[in-house]
Design a protein around this motif. Sequence first.
Motif, PDB file in Angstrom:
ATOM      1  N   GLU A 219     130.450 -31.229  46.127  1.00 40.60           N
ATOM      2  CA  GLU A 219     130.086 -30.009  46.842  1.00 40.60           C
ATOM      3  C   GLU A 219     131.368 -29.291  47.281  1.00 40.60           C
ATOM      4  O   GLU A 219     132.198 -28.954  46.454  1.00 40.60           O
ATOM      5  CB  GLU A 219     129.155 -30.330  48.015  1.00 40.60           C
ATOM      6  N   ASN A 220     131.542 -29.068  48.596  1.00 43.98           N
ATOM      7  CA  ASN A 220     132.721 -28.343  49.075  1.00 43.98           C
ATOM      8  C   ASN A 220     133.799 -29.275  49.613  1.00 43.98           C
ATOM      9  O   ASN A 220     134.691 -28.830  50.344  1.00 43.98           O
ATOM     10  CB  ASN A 220     132.310 -27.350  50.174  1.00 43.98           C
ATOM     11  N   GLU A 221     133.729 -30.540  49.279  1.00 45.65           N
ATOM     12  CA  GLU A 221     134.672 -31.520  49.794  1.00 45.65           C
ATOM     13  C   GLU A 221     135.349 -32.256  48.651  1.00 45.65           C
ATOM     14  O   GLU A 221     134.857 -32.267  47.517  1.00 45.65           O
ATOM     15  CB  GLU A 221     133.971 -32.524  50.717  1.00 45.65           C
ATOM     16  N   HIS A 222     136.478 -32.873  48.973  1.00 43.29           N
ATOM     17  CA  HIS A 222     137.212 -33.663  47.992  1.00 43.29           C
ATOM     18  C   HIS A 222     137.421 -35.073  48.538  1.00 43.29           C
ATOM     19  O   HIS A 222     137.933 -35.246  49.650  1.00 43.29           O
ATOM     20  CB  HIS A 222     138.574 -33.020  47.683  1.00 43.29           C
ATOM     21  N   LEU A 223     137.024 -36.051  47.762  1.00 45.86           N
ATOM     22  CA  LEU A 223     137.243 -37.451  48.111  1.00 45.86           C
ATOM     23  C   LEU A 223     138.526 -37.917  47.435  1.00 45.86           C
ATOM     24  O   LEU A 223     138.670 -37.832  46.215  1.00 45.86           O
ATOM     25  CB  LEU A 223     136.065 -38.318  47.661  1.00 45.86           C
ATOM     26  N   ILE A 224     139.460 -38.412  48.246  1.00 48.37           N
ATOM     27  CA  ILE A 224     140.757 -38.876  47.738  1.00 48.37           C
ATOM     28  C   ILE A 224     140.872 -40.368  48.008  1.00 48.37           C
ATOM     29  O   ILE A 224     140.673 -40.826  49.129  1.00 48.37           O
ATOM     30  CB  ILE A 224     141.915 -38.118  48.417  1.00 48.37           C
ATOM     31  N   SER A 225     141.177 -41.127  46.975  1.00 48.95           N
ATOM     32  CA  SER A 225     141.339 -42.573  47.125  1.00 48.95           C
ATOM     33  C   SER A 225     142.520 -43.027  46.272  1.00 48.95           C
ATOM     34  O   SER A 225     142.899 -42.372  45.303  1.00 48.95           O
ATOM     35  CB  SER A 225     140.066 -43.309  46.695  1.00 48.95           C
ATOM     36  N   GLY A 226     143.080 -44.165  46.677  1.00 47.78           N
ATOM     37  CA  GLY A 226     144.200 -44.658  45.896  1.00 47.78           C
ATOM     38  C   GLY A 226     144.858 -45.875  46.515  1.00 47.78           C
ATOM     39  O   GLY A 226     144.349 -46.480  47.468  1.00 47.78           O
ATOM     40  N   LYS A 227     146.003 -46.221  45.955  1.00 45.88           N
ATOM     41  CA  LYS A 227     146.801 -47.352  46.426  1.00 45.88           C
ATOM     42  C   LYS A 227     148.222 -46.855  46.670  1.00 45.88           C
ATOM     43  O   LYS A 227     148.701 -45.967  45.969  1.00 45.88           O
ATOM     44  CB  LYS A 227     146.811 -48.476  45.393  1.00 45.88           C
ATOM     45  N   LEU A 228     148.864 -47.447  47.655  1.00 44.37           N
ATOM     46  CA  LEU A 228     150.235 -47.066  47.982  1.00 44.37           C
ATOM     47  C   LEU A 228     151.026 -48.315  48.348  1.00 44.37           C
ATOM     48  O   LEU A 228     150.585 -49.115  49.176  1.00 44.37           O
ATOM     49  CB  LEU A 228     150.249 -46.063  49.140  1.00 44.37           C
ATOM     50  N   ASN A 229     152.179 -48.493  47.716  1.00 41.59           N
ATOM     51  CA  ASN A 229     153.030 -49.653  47.984  1.00 41.59           C
ATOM     52  C   ASN A 229     154.426 -49.191  48.392  1.00 41.59           C
ATOM     53  O   ASN A 229     154.951 -48.210  47.859  1.00 41.59           O
ATOM     54  CB  ASN A 229     153.146 -50.543  46.738  1.00 41.59           C
ATOM     55  N   ILE A 253     162.329 -46.554  69.667  1.00 42.06           N
ATOM     56  CA  ILE A 253     162.487 -47.293  68.414  1.00 42.06           C
ATOM     57  C   ILE A 253     163.806 -46.905  67.764  1.00 42.06           C
ATOM     58  O   ILE A 253     164.093 -45.728  67.552  1.00 42.06           O
ATOM     59  CB  ILE A 253     161.313 -47.005  67.462  1.00 42.06           C
ATOM     60  N   GLN A 254     164.613 -47.900  67.434  1.00 47.49           N
ATOM     61  CA  GLN A 254     165.911 -47.673  66.820  1.00 47.49           C
ATOM     62  C   GLN A 254     165.853 -47.771  65.293  1.00 47.49           C
ATOM     63  O   GLN A 254     166.544 -47.044  64.595  1.00 47.49           O
ATOM     64  CB  GLN A 254     166.921 -48.703  67.335  1.00 47.49           C
ATOM     65  N   GLU A 255     165.006 -48.677  64.784  1.00 50.47           N
ATOM     66  CA  GLU A 255     164.976 -48.905  63.336  1.00 50.47           C
ATOM     67  C   GLU A 255     163.699 -49.659  62.958  1.00 50.47           C
ATOM     68  O   GLU A 255     163.215 -50.502  63.716  1.00 50.47           O
ATOM     69  CB  GLU A 255     166.197 -49.721  62.903  1.00 50.47           C
ATOM     70  N   ILE A 256     163.153 -49.323  61.791  1.00 51.33           N
ATOM     71  CA  ILE A 256     162.011 -50.053  61.232  1.00 51.33           C
ATOM     72  C   ILE A 256     162.333 -50.365  59.771  1.00 51.33           C
ATOM     73  O   ILE A 256     162.760 -49.490  59.020  1.00 51.33           O
ATOM     74  CB  ILE A 256     160.709 -49.225  61.300  1.00 51.33           C
ATOM     75  N   LEU A 257     162.127 -51.620  59.386  1.00 52.83           N
ATOM     76  CA  LEU A 257     162.297 -52.041  57.998  1.00 52.83           C
ATOM     77  C   LEU A 257     161.041 -52.812  57.602  1.00 52.83           C
ATOM     78  O   LEU A 257     160.715 -53.829  58.220  1.00 52.83           O
ATOM     79  CB  LEU A 257     163.539 -52.916  57.833  1.00 52.83           C
ATOM     80  N   PHE A 258     160.319 -52.327  56.555  1.00 53.10           N
ATOM     81  CA  PHE A 258     159.046 -52.969  56.214  1.00 53.10           C
ATOM     82  C   PHE A 258     158.725 -52.774  54.738  1.00 53.10           C
ATOM     83  O   PHE A 258     159.261 -51.898  54.058  1.00 53.10           O
ATOM     84  CB  PHE A 258     157.911 -52.401  57.066  1.00 53.10           C
ATOM     85  N   SER A 259     157.811 -53.632  54.267  1.00 56.50           N
ATOM     86  CA  SER A 259     157.186 -53.486  52.948  1.00 56.50           C
ATOM     87  C   SER A 259     155.677 -53.522  53.174  1.00 56.50           C
ATOM     88  O   SER A 259     155.198 -54.147  54.124  1.00 56.50           O
ATOM     89  CB  SER A 259     157.617 -54.612  52.005  1.00 56.50           C
ATOM     90  N   SER A 260     154.920 -52.874  52.274  1.00 58.53           N
ATOM     91  CA  SER A 260     153.474 -52.820  52.503  1.00 58.53           C
ATOM     92  C   SER A 260     152.712 -52.598  51.205  1.00 58.53           C
ATOM     93  O   SER A 260     153.245 -52.067  50.230  1.00 58.53           O
ATOM     94  CB  SER A 260     153.135 -51.701  53.502  1.00 58.53           C
ATOM     95  N   LYS A 261     151.438 -53.026  51.241  1.00 59.71           N
ATOM     96  CA  LYS A 261     150.471 -52.738  50.184  1.00 59.71           C
ATOM     97  C   LYS A 261     149.250 -52.138  50.861  1.00 59.71           C
ATOM     98  O   LYS A 261     148.673 -52.744  51.758  1.00 59.71           O
ATOM     99  CB  LYS A 261     150.107 -54.009  49.412  1.00 59.71           C
ATOM    100  N   ASN A 262     148.862 -50.933  50.391  1.00 57.31           N
ATOM    101  CA  ASN A 262     147.825 -50.185  51.095  1.00 57.31           C
ATOM    102  C   ASN A 262     146.768 -49.666  50.126  1.00 57.31           C
ATOM    103  O   ASN A 262     147.092 -49.175  49.046  1.00 57.31           O
ATOM    104  CB  ASN A 262     148.445 -48.989  51.821  1.00 57.31           C
ATOM    105  N   ASN A 263     145.510 -49.762  50.534  1.00 57.77           N
ATOM    106  CA  ASN A 263     144.397 -49.105  49.861  1.00 57.77           C
ATOM    107  C   ASN A 263     143.841 -48.059  50.821  1.00 57.77           C
ATOM    108  O   ASN A 263     143.612 -48.362  52.005  1.00 57.77           O
ATOM    109  CB  ASN A 263     143.299 -50.090  49.484  1.00 57.77           C
ATOM    110  N   PHE A 264     143.609 -46.861  50.326  1.00 54.84           N
ATOM    111  CA  PHE A 264     143.164 -45.811  51.231  1.00 54.84           C
ATOM    112  C   PHE A 264     142.161 -44.896  50.547  1.00 54.84           C
ATOM    113  O   PHE A 264     142.115 -44.789  49.313  1.00 54.84           O
ATOM    114  CB  PHE A 264     144.354 -44.977  51.734  1.00 54.84           C
ATOM    115  N   LYS A 265     141.373 -44.241  51.372  1.00 52.86           N
ATOM    116  CA  LYS A 265     140.500 -43.168  50.905  1.00 52.86           C
ATOM    117  C   LYS A 265     140.143 -42.286  52.097  1.00 52.86           C
ATOM    118  O   LYS A 265     140.079 -42.744  53.235  1.00 52.86           O
ATOM    119  CB  LYS A 265     139.244 -43.693  50.221  1.00 52.86           C
TER     120      LYS A 265
END
Length: 730
Positions: A219-229, A253-265
């Motif tokens: 309809e008038n909307e968009h569904l966005i899904s995916g993965k982000l690493n 906060i002085q510094e952030i160091l990270f790794s990640s695996k993400n699923n989103f929609k």
Amino acid sequence: MKKIIYRIILSSLILLFIIVIYLSSIGVKTDKFNSKIISQVKQIEPNIELRLNDVSAKLDIFNFGINLKTIGTDLVYEKKIIKIETIKSKISLKSFLKNNFSLTEISISTKPLVIKDLITFARLFNNDPKLFIAEKIIKKGYVVADLKLEFDNSGNIIKNYKFNGLVKDGKIDLFKKFNLNKIDFIFEINEKGQRFNNIKITLNNNDILIPELVVSKKENEHLISGKLNTNNTRILKNEIKNFINKDNSEFDIQEILFSSKNNFKFVINKNFKLKNLDIKSDIDLNNLKLKNSFKLEKIFPKIQKDLLFKNQKIKLEYKKKDLNITGSGDALIQNKIDKINYEISKKKNEVKFKTKFKISKNPFKIDFLNFKKDKNSDLELNFEGRSNIDEKLLFNEISLKENNKIISIKNLILSKDNKIEDLGNVNINYTDNDGLKNNLTLIKKDKNYLVSGSSFNISTIIDDLLNSKEDKKFNLFKKNFKINFDVEKIYLNKNNSIKRLKGFLSLNKNEITELNLVSKFANNQNIKFTIKDNGNEKVTTLYSYRAKPFVDRYKFIKGFEEGDLNFYSVKKNDITNSTLKIDNFKIQEIPVLAKILTLASLQGIADLLTGEGIRFTDFEMKFSNKDKLMTIEELYAIGPAISILLEGYIQSKKLISLRGTLVPATTINRTISSIPLIGDILVGKKVGEGVFGVSFKIKGPPGKLETTVNPIKTLTPRFITRTLEKIKKN
């Protein structure tokens, strides 16, 4: 003749068949269709200029059409040239013969193109707002793409277009805060949606991989899904402000160091608003550095300037505004690593939390409770509670556990300004630094509280009260309440205790308005402490049959023995006038007094002071306090060996200024005996020979006092009057 006709027809058919086969499979090159193709494109967009080379034409016998192909074509729009690798098109012969719009389909394969030029071209066919936004934020990059369009009989594009290709070395500028560089990906776009694969992005010098991103339209909307690493993503202090509003953050906060695996929609509606965000993340927080802005040295003695959280394994789920976070890892807030576990969940307007902090090799203490962690044991701090829409903070339990030691607080409610609104109960059971047992409970009864137990050490609390230059104000409570006391044993210090402490304390607007505590020493000698505030003035009294437990706390006085203590003070208009009396005591050592005696050549008394000690029958001090200034109106002490009278002031941590008179007893006796009649009655006619008294001054900042002494031959009337008063009393 028939055979000739038959052969001609057969030959013609064979020739026609061969021609058809040839035209269908091999085709011909011609420029006859160029003008037709150009005119058809002009009908779609008049501003497009099409530069065609020779066209290869093939017959599509089954669809009664012609397939055209040209190589090395240019599309020119607003002086921008779109380099085309190939153009394939289909023409309907039926429409062509009728001179109608005959282009049914066109497929374009490009050479490497500048992305912005291609988006500008694509907007000719589909002026989607997303393409307009993309045209504005995309700064550079190249694309190789295939575009397929179909047309109806009127030349309108049928909504089943296909657009696919790959992007290299793209750059996007988002609000000048986020630099997206080195963008590479593969894409497929059609009317139903878009799919992007193997997206590689460098965000502010950090590499991000999006294996899959799908955009589908409903309809008038968009569904966005995916993965982000992400892998070893580092965000420094100057970049964090792009993600976090520092003014609203309690953490530097002085510094952030990270790794990640993400699923989103998520869904974007027609107004470009995001909704129904759904995220699932596995995060390896390698390092989080916070600048220490917390005043916690009294609890964590070795606390560092920077607080580090390392090797944190975090699971995050966010769905329909509900958030769940669980994690654990290392915490380096002192010299050595400790462990932390936590669970945080947010649902609607309520946040629940549960945290366990395990301290192994680091120190921990609570000074006012005289509590100190054992060096070789583990201590656990547990916090469990929730916060609600009213911004109140509710702790179901705060507990400290170490072997057999426990301190716990239950059902604690804090207001949004961090003041105590309610408290269920408190339980403490531990052996403190002095080896004394502390067993105490606080229980809420109706609107008030009861403190009871077998024993409690208040030595540190007394030290804090005695060292304070101001009245204690407990700026912790939101409501007024009363505490009743019923404790079997109270330790005043390691060597002195009282029993059966009973009484009450009333708190109004965080100030003690009434207090009445009574107890007894081991031999039933009384001790009583009272405070009464009637609104105009506050009266404080303390009587103790034993003065030693209180005087011993002043480290510059040693060898204090015997004596009882009586203290009385009145506070009015921010000025406190007090009187302190101690009777029948002995002091073995006072450094300042010993120095005065030595300077005055009263060595015999000085030796007595540091030897057996000097006895005093009476000590009385009248003084007043306002802000950080103590004014000593009069301090008078009399004893068999010596008497002292002094006055002056003490400005907290800045200046001490005292002056007075010190007179040996023999001089006093001789002086008083010279007074007609009174001397005979009080002293007698025989007076021993002795030295005269001395006047002295003590002045300077604490720790750098200078003392001067001058001999005197006559005593002031004030000194004689005060001495006579004391002698008469005794």
